[in-house]
Design a protein around this motif. Structure first.
Motif, PDB file in Angstrom:
ATOM      1  N   UNK A 249       7.071  50.634   0.217  1.00 52.91           N
ATOM      2  CA  UNK A 249       6.567  51.899   0.759  1.00 52.91           C
ATOM      3  C   UNK A 249       5.253  51.703   1.507  1.00 52.91           C
ATOM      4  N   UNK A 250       4.387  50.871   0.957  1.00 54.72           N
ATOM      5  CA  UNK A 250       3.083  50.685   1.597  1.00 54.72           C
ATOM      6  C   UNK A 250       3.247  50.035   2.985  1.00 54.72           C
TER       7      UNK A 250
ATOM      8  N   UNK B 166       4.744  52.796   5.327  1.00 49.91           N
ATOM      9  CA  UNK B 166       3.755  53.783   5.764  1.00 49.91           C
ATOM     10  C   UNK B 166       2.750  53.180   6.745  1.00 49.91           C
TER      11      UNK B 166
ATOM     12  N   UNK C 125      -4.979  59.229   8.780  1.00 44.43           N
ATOM     13  CA  UNK C 125      -3.794  58.615   8.193  1.00 44.43           C
ATOM     14  C   UNK C 125      -4.165  57.700   7.051  1.00 44.43           C
TER      15      UNK C 125
ATOM     16  N   UNK D  32      -4.945  59.868   4.213  1.00 44.02           N
ATOM     17  CA  UNK D  32      -3.755  60.486   3.624  1.00 44.02           C
ATOM     18  C   UNK D  32      -3.039  59.491   2.724  1.00 44.02           C
ATOM     19  N   UNK D  33      -2.796  58.286   3.281  1.00 45.32           N
ATOM     20  CA  UNK D  33      -1.980  57.372   2.482  1.00 45.32           C
ATOM     21  C   UNK D  33      -2.763  56.845   1.293  1.00 45.32           C
ATOM     22  N   UNK D  34      -4.058  56.610   1.476  1.00 49.46           N
ATOM     23  CA  UNK D  34      -4.822  56.129   0.329  1.00 49.46           C
ATOM     24  C   UNK D  34      -4.887  57.192  -0.753  1.00 49.46           C
ATOM     25  N   UNK D  35      -5.177  58.412  -0.326  1.00 48.47           N
ATOM     26  CA  UNK D  35      -5.241  59.489  -1.316  1.00 48.47           C
ATOM     27  C   UNK D  35      -3.917  59.637  -2.040  1.00 48.47           C
ATOM     28  N   UNK D  36      -2.868  59.705  -1.237  1.00 48.67           N
ATOM     29  CA  UNK D  36      -1.555  59.944  -1.823  1.00 48.67           C
ATOM     30  C   UNK D  36      -1.166  58.807  -2.760  1.00 48.67           C
ATOM     31  N   UNK D  37      -1.322  57.572  -2.271  1.00 48.47           N
ATOM     32  CA  UNK D  37      -0.846  56.444  -3.057  1.00 48.47           C
ATOM     33  C   UNK D  37      -1.739  56.165  -4.256  1.00 48.47           C
ATOM     34  N   UNK D  38      -3.049  56.208  -4.032  1.00 55.01           N
ATOM     35  CA  UNK D  38      -3.934  55.887  -5.139  1.00 55.01           C
ATOM     36  C   UNK D  38      -3.854  56.950  -6.222  1.00 55.01           C
TER      37      UNK D  38
ATOM     38  N   UNK E  79      -1.345  58.575  -7.065  1.00 52.15           N
ATOM     39  CA  UNK E  79      -0.128  58.345  -7.836  1.00 52.15           C
ATOM     40  C   UNK E  79      -0.311  57.190  -8.809  1.00 52.15           C
ATOM     41  N   UNK E  80      -0.918  56.117  -8.273  1.00 51.80           N
ATOM     42  CA  UNK E  80      -1.115  54.956  -9.128  1.00 51.80           C
ATOM     43  C   UNK E  80      -2.015  55.322 -10.301  1.00 51.80           C
TER      44      UNK E  80
ATOM     45  N   UNK F 278       2.238  66.350   3.708  1.00 51.52           N
ATOM     46  CA  UNK F 278       1.801  64.953   3.873  1.00 51.52           C
ATOM     47  C   UNK F 278       0.906  64.487   2.726  1.00 51.52           C
ATOM     48  N   UNK F 279       0.360  65.419   1.999  1.00 50.36           N
ATOM     49  CA  UNK F 279      -0.482  65.061   0.864  1.00 50.36           C
ATOM     50  C   UNK F 279       0.336  64.694  -0.371  1.00 50.36           C
TER      51      UNK F 279
ATOM     52  N   UNK G  63       3.026  62.527  -2.205  1.00 48.94           N
ATOM     53  CA  UNK G  63       3.664  61.226  -2.042  1.00 48.94           C
ATOM     54  C   UNK G  63       5.189  61.304  -2.131  1.00 48.94           C
TER      55      UNK G  63
ATOM     56  N   UNK H 179       6.354  62.519   1.171  1.00 49.26           N
ATOM     57  CA  UNK H 179       6.078  61.483   2.166  1.00 49.26           C
ATOM     58  C   UNK H 179       7.076  60.331   2.047  1.00 49.26           C
TER      59      UNK H 179
ATOM     60  N   UNK I  47      11.492  57.195   3.974  1.00 54.45           N
ATOM     61  CA  UNK I  47      12.727  56.431   3.706  1.00 54.45           C
ATOM     62  C   UNK I  47      13.875  56.902   4.597  1.00 54.45           C
TER      63      UNK I  47
ATOM     64  N   UNK J 222      -3.903  45.176   3.307  1.00 48.61           N
ATOM     65  CA  UNK J 222      -3.670  46.306   2.410  1.00 48.61           C
ATOM     66  C   UNK J 222      -4.549  46.235   1.173  1.00 48.61           C
TER      67      UNK J 222
ATOM     68  N   UNK K 184      -2.959  49.309  -3.768  1.00 46.04           N
ATOM     69  CA  UNK K 184      -1.682  49.791  -3.246  1.00 46.04           C
ATOM     70  C   UNK K 184      -0.583  48.749  -3.374  1.00 46.04           C
TER      71      UNK K 184
END
Lengths: 65, 250
Positions: free
Chosen positions: A18-19, A22, A45, A48-54, A56-57, B60-61, B63, B66, B71, B191, B195
């Motif tokens: 996913x990473x 994205x 962007x 967004x992705x850092x916020x969203x992914x982190x 979650x983690x 978009x916020x 996951x 998203x 996918x 990265x 992540x």
């Protein structure tokens, strides 16, 4: 140094992580000005992705509030 | 009932809609082809309350949302790429109707044509170079004096600095070496470790555009570099549609 990073090497199933996906879908690719205008500039962007992914983690690591 | 818009996945050439039969669009939507001259845009209907300006900002916020969209977008891009040259669109490119899609194609017609020419018959490979996880410095060696401990700690920090610089240098060399024989290459942002979930620091996150037939040669080039350089881990993945190389000049 003898130490190496332990992780799976190539030959894994070709499903893109996913990473990586994205990185590409948000950071590269053809940009056309659609009718729906949303500010997806580079900085946004990344956030967004850092916020969203982190988030979650993190939520996997800590007890839910 | 919510109004619908047209979500644009990818641009290609010479595509017949039936070649995408069996591949669903977002939310199970039917994939259609909108043409302008010889350009074909692959689109499907999406609900504007979810994919309109407000909906996108909100969604978009999340996951889960998203990931689902990314996918599906990716699976459509793969289906298109299995048929012809493909320029994947950035996520969440939405028009109000087919007229809007055609206008979008017309505005960047020449550039899209150039990009399709660049990626035709070529695929993307990803190469990452990772440093090993930092070894833990032993802080409690038996019988060590305070001064000796501090001296060793300083020496260890200096070693690490030198070592980091050497590894960065090596990552640059790997990047350059692999570029040889490929059509194009670019470096993406390394990265964040949080992540990737990988133990080591990412020194290089590179993408290469490689001729279809040259994939196996590229993979063995990576393997031989890994055999030469045990001090880092070199990870190769692909082939993928040419996401990183379908870029319009602004």
């Amino acid at each position: 140094m003898e130490q190496t990073v332990t992780q799976p090497q190539a030959d894994r199933p070709s499903q893109i992580a996913l990473v990586d996906l994205l990185d590409r879908l948000l950071g590269t690719g053809v940009v056309l000005a659609g009718d729906i205008v949303i500010s997806l500039s580079g900085v946004d962007l990344v956030q967004i992705r850092l916020q969203a992914l982190i988030s979650t983690i993190r939520s996997d690591m800590v007890e839910p509030r | 009932m919510s109004e619908s818009g047209r979500y644009l996945y990818a641009v290609t050439r010479g595509l017949e809609p039936q070649q995408l039969a069996g591949t669903p669009g977002l939310d199970g939507g039917h994939l259609d082809v909108v043409e302008h001259l010889d350009l074909c845009a692959v689109v499907s209907d999406v609900a504007l309350d979810e994919y309109g300006e407000e909906g996108l900002r909100r969604n978009l916020e999340h996951l889960d949302w998203l990931e689902r969209v990314a996918r599906t977008h990716d699976s459509v891009v793969h289906a298109v790429a299995s048929v012809g040259p493909t320029a994947p669109l950035r996520l969440a490119t939405v028009y109000l109707d087919d007229e809007g899609v055609r206008r979008g194609l017309a505005e960047r017609c020449a550039e899209l044509d150039r990009v399709l020419g660049q990626v035709a018959g070529r695929l993307e490979w990803s190469v990452k170079v990772l440093a090993p996880a930092t070894p833990v410095v032993s802080t409690a060696e038996r019988g060590m004096s305070g001064a000796e401990y501090l001296r060793r700690k300083k020496a260890s920090a200096e070693d690490k600095e030198i070592n980091d610089a050497l590894l960065m240098d090596l990552a640059d060399k790997v990047y350059e070496a692999l570029a040889d024989g490929t059509v194009a290459s670019r470096r993406l942002q390394p990265q964040d470790q949080r992540l990737t979930g990988l133990a080591g620091t990412m020194l290089l996150n590179a993408a290469y555009l490689v001729q279809d037939d040259d994939g196996p040669a590229f993979q063995s080039h990576v393997k031989s570099l890994q055999a030469e350089h045990h001090e880092v881990s070199i990870e190769c993945q692909g082939p993928w549609p040419p996401y990183s190389f379908a870029v319009l000049e602004q």
